[in-house]
Every structure is written in structure tokens, then in C-alpha cells.
Design an enzyme around this catalytic site. Structure first.
Site, short mmCIF file in Angstrom:
data_model
loop_
_atom_site.label_atom_id
_atom_site.label_comp_id
_atom_site.label_asym_id
_atom_site.label_seq_id
_atom_site.Cartn_x
_atom_site.Cartn_y
_atom_site.Cartn_z
N SER A 79 0.79 -1.24 0.00
CA SER A 79 0.00 0.00 0.00
C SER A 79 0.82 1.28 0.00
CB SER A 79 -0.96 0.00 1.19
OG SER A 79 -2.02 -0.89 0.95
N TYR A 178 -10.84 1.49 5.47
CA TYR A 178 -9.79 1.29 4.48
C TYR A 178 -10.33 0.48 3.30
CZ TYR A 178 -4.95 0.87 2.91
OH TYR A 178 -3.78 0.96 2.20
N SER A 179 -10.12 0.99 2.09
CA SER A 179 -10.68 0.32 0.92
C SER A 179 -9.74 0.43 -0.27
CB SER A 179 -12.04 0.94 0.55
OG SER A 179 -12.54 0.36 -0.64
N ASN A 180 -9.23 -0.71 -0.70
CA ASN A 180 -8.42 -0.76 -1.91
C ASN A 180 -9.23 -0.37 -3.14
OD1 ASN A 180 -5.62 -2.00 -1.24
ND2 ASN A 180 -7.06 -3.24 -0.08
N GLY A 318 2.94 -0.86 4.06
CA GLY A 318 2.33 -1.69 3.04
C GLY A 318 2.37 -3.16 3.40
#
Length: 363
Positions: A79, A178-180, A318
Site C-alpha cells: 500500500s 480502508y478500501s483498496n 504496506g
């Protein structure tokens, strides 16, 4: 096994080091060794401070061997990719080609339900409420996780899988989750604005200007270029959980949310350039440091944390499953730390990594 590289070769043992600087470096090495002892196959770090640059490694690059972790090893940054994507998006804002209050619907019509209520700012700071695509996939130790190892994903199909689920909260902007998925959409928006992929824009706007020679966006290529430690994931096999080498995989599953590979040196250089104003004007860097929801320590693709001595550091971390990394700097850029490890999943390494960061930033 431990292998350490420093700017000055230390001839004395750790117990007999002659200078405070050497003692500091020995202390950093001990903290890195603690990370491995807690839950890693291997680890590497680069620290930049008033004494210069120190690079250290601990344990091995590959299970079943005595090969040391390469001190300039490449790894999947997970990330931390989001900070690169956010930087490009904010550069487009600075150029007047994109606005933080633009809606998803304005750039990607029909891509997500209620896209007219979700803004670019909310994608960046994880307040969109969009369901995280990652949660739609089997994950370790589920054996089905390995079925997707070589699959090529497109952002559009990932987003469709995500929005088949209800939002994490509603209305957008009212909470943090949290959202990819938000960063997959940002990658698509960058392409709509510029006519080039987010990868090409990161290469053109960040990687080449900063001469990040060991940083790349592999797209669908499964290999990590350059020297690198092997990464592993736990998978259930024959009634037991075993570590499976997952170094090679199709990184399109992470896309704009996490596909980059890099090194400790390049990440330190990137974060220093970002905080030093080389990539964004001051008002947009301030936006990066502004949380979307009170009490959170995440702004527009940039995170921060407070050390035990009260020093606030900025950067990101990340998790690419087989690789985990942290890259942080003081605001004045006088001290920087990037650490990466290949977890063995015996225990959560967060606390011992925090102890390493505290040692580097506080002593």
C-alpha cells in the site's frame, strides 16, 4: 544468520564499539534482529540521519538456505503504492485538470452505485464507504487463495466485485474504512484525465524525475527484478499449515492499490522528496496531511504516527502478504527509516517494528 552493511566497517565487536554512533548502529541491528526473531524469514532496513546512511539486514533471503538478505534487495511495497498514486492525483489537482470535489460519476459514469455522491477526496482518504475488493477474495491460509496466483485482473472487474456488496457505511464521508477499491478507481480516473495509465503517469511524474532506478510497476509480470528476498504465505495443505513460496505472482490483483516494487533507498528518497515539496505545492501537501475523519492518522494517501518520544513521522506502510514494509520520515527529513520484511506469520511484527522505528527516530 545476520549480514550488515554500514558506511564505515566496524572492526570491533558490538560489546566494544568505541563511539556513540557505532553503539546506535548496533542498537538498530539488535532491533532488526528482534523483528526477525518475532516473525520474519528475513528483513532489511535503511536509516538516514545526522550520522549518514546505515543499511542493515537480518537472517536469510530464502528458507532452507544461508543466503543473506541482499542489502539493496527489492520487495513488493504493497500500500505504499497508494502514496505514489495519491501524489499523481494531487499533481493533476494542482494543474487544474482534476478537483478533489469531483465525483466518481463525473469521470467514470456508472462505475459505482451512487457515484455522484462519492468524491475524489473520499477515495483518497478512505471515507467513500466502498466495500474493499480484497475482502471478496479467498485469503491465506485458504488453499483457494493459490487459484488466483497467475490470474490477470482488471480494475473494472475488481470494482464490480466490490460494489456487488453493500457499502461499509453511508453516507460517503461520514466514517473511515480502508478500501483498496477507492485506489483502483483513482487509477482509472488518472487514466481518464491524462489519457495514460496510472503506471505511466507515476513513471513520468515521480520515478524518472527522482531517479528511482529500482522502483517499477510490474503490471502483470510475476517476477521481482533485481536481487530480492523470497516471500511466503501460509497455506493449509494435507491438514497442516505450511509456508509456500509466493515470490512470483501476478501483481495485477493489487493494481493501483499496491503493485509497486522498490527498495529501501528509493522509498526513502521518494518520501523525502514528497515532504520536501519537490512533488507537490505546500497547500496540497497540507491536504495530504489532513485526515478525512477526526482521530484518524491517514490523509490523502499519506499516513503518520507518533513515536514514543513524541516525534511525528510521515509516510506509509504496506502489506503485500509475502512482503511487509514501512517507510517514514520526520517532517524536516533529518531522519528517515524504511524497513521491509518477509513474514513467517508466527506472530504480528508490528510492535517490534515500532520499537525499531522508535530507536531510529528517538535516540
Amino acid at each position: 544468520m545476520t549480514a550488515t552493511t554500514t558506511l564505515a566497517v566496524m572492526a570491533a565487536s558490538a560489546a566494544a564499539l568505541a563511539t556513540p554512533e557505532d553503539a546506535d548502529r548496533a542498537g538498530l541491528q539488535q532491533r532488526l534482529d528482534d523483528v526477525v526473531a518475532t516473525g520474519a524469514v528475513g528483513a532489511l532496513v535503511e536509516v538516514r540521519d545526522e550520522h549518514g546512511v546505515w543499511r542493515g539486514t537480518s537472517a536469510v533471503a530464502e528458507r532452507g538456505t544461508t543466503r543473506a538478505v541482499p542489502v539493496h534487495g527489492h520487495f513488493r511495497v504493497g500500500s505504499i503504492t497508494k502514496t505514489f498514486v495519491a501524489t499523481v492525483a494531487l499533481q493533476l489537482v494542482g494543474e487544474g485538470r482534476l478537483r478533489l470535489d469531483d465525483t466518481v460519476e463525473a469521470w467514470l459514469p456508472g462505475a459505482v452505485p451512487n457515484g455522484d455522491r462519492i468524491t475524489v477526496r473520499q477515495l483518497l482518504n478512505h471515507t467513500s464507504g466502498l466495500y474493499d475488493f480484497k475482502r471478496t477474495l479467498p485469503m491465506p491460509p485458504d488453499p483457494e487463495f493459490m487459484d488466483n496466483r497467475w490470474r490477470t485482473w482488471t480494475a473494472a472487474e475488481q470494482v464490480r466485485r466490490a460494489v456487488a456488496n453493500p457499502p461499509s457505511f453511508d453516507p460517503p464521508g461520514s466514517d473511515y474504512a480502508y478500501s483498496n477499491t477507492g485506489y483502483l478507481l483513482l487509477g482509472q480516473i488518472v487514466e481518464e484525465v491524462t489519457g495514460r495509465s496510472y503506471g505511466e503517469e507515476i513513471e513520468r511524474r515521480v520515478i524518472r524525475p527522482l531517479r528511482l532506478r529500482d522502483t517499477s510497476l510490474p503490471g502483470t509480470s510475476p517476477r521481482i527484478r533485481g536481487p530480492h528476498p523470497h516471500g511466503y504465505v501460509p497455506i493449509e495443505q494435507d491438514g497442516r499449515t505450511r509456508l509456500v513460496d509466493y515470490t512470483e505472482m501476478n501483481p495485477s490483483v493489487m493494481g493501483a492499490g499496491g503493485e509497486i516494487t522498490s527498495t529501501t533507498r528509493d522509498l526513502n528518497r521518494f518520501i523525502a522528496a514528497l515532504l520536501g515539496g519537490r512533488l507537490l505545492p505546500g497547500h496540497l501537501l497540507d491536504e495530504m496531511k489532513t485526515p478525512g475523519v477526526g482521530g484518524r492518522k491517514y490523509g490523502l494517501g499519506l499516513a503518520w504516527q507518533d513515536t514514543s518520544c513524541g516525534v511525528r513521522v510521515y509516510g506509509n506502510d504496506g502489506d503485500a502478504l509475502a512482503y511487509q514494509s514501512w517507510s517514514f520520515s520526520t517532517q524536516d527529513r533529518r531522519r528517515q527509516v524504511t524497513v521491509a520484511l518477509t513474514p513467517d506469520f508466527r506472530a504480528d511484527p508490528d510492535d517490534v517494528v515500532d520499537a525499531l522505528l522508535d530507536k531510529a527516530f528517538c535516540d
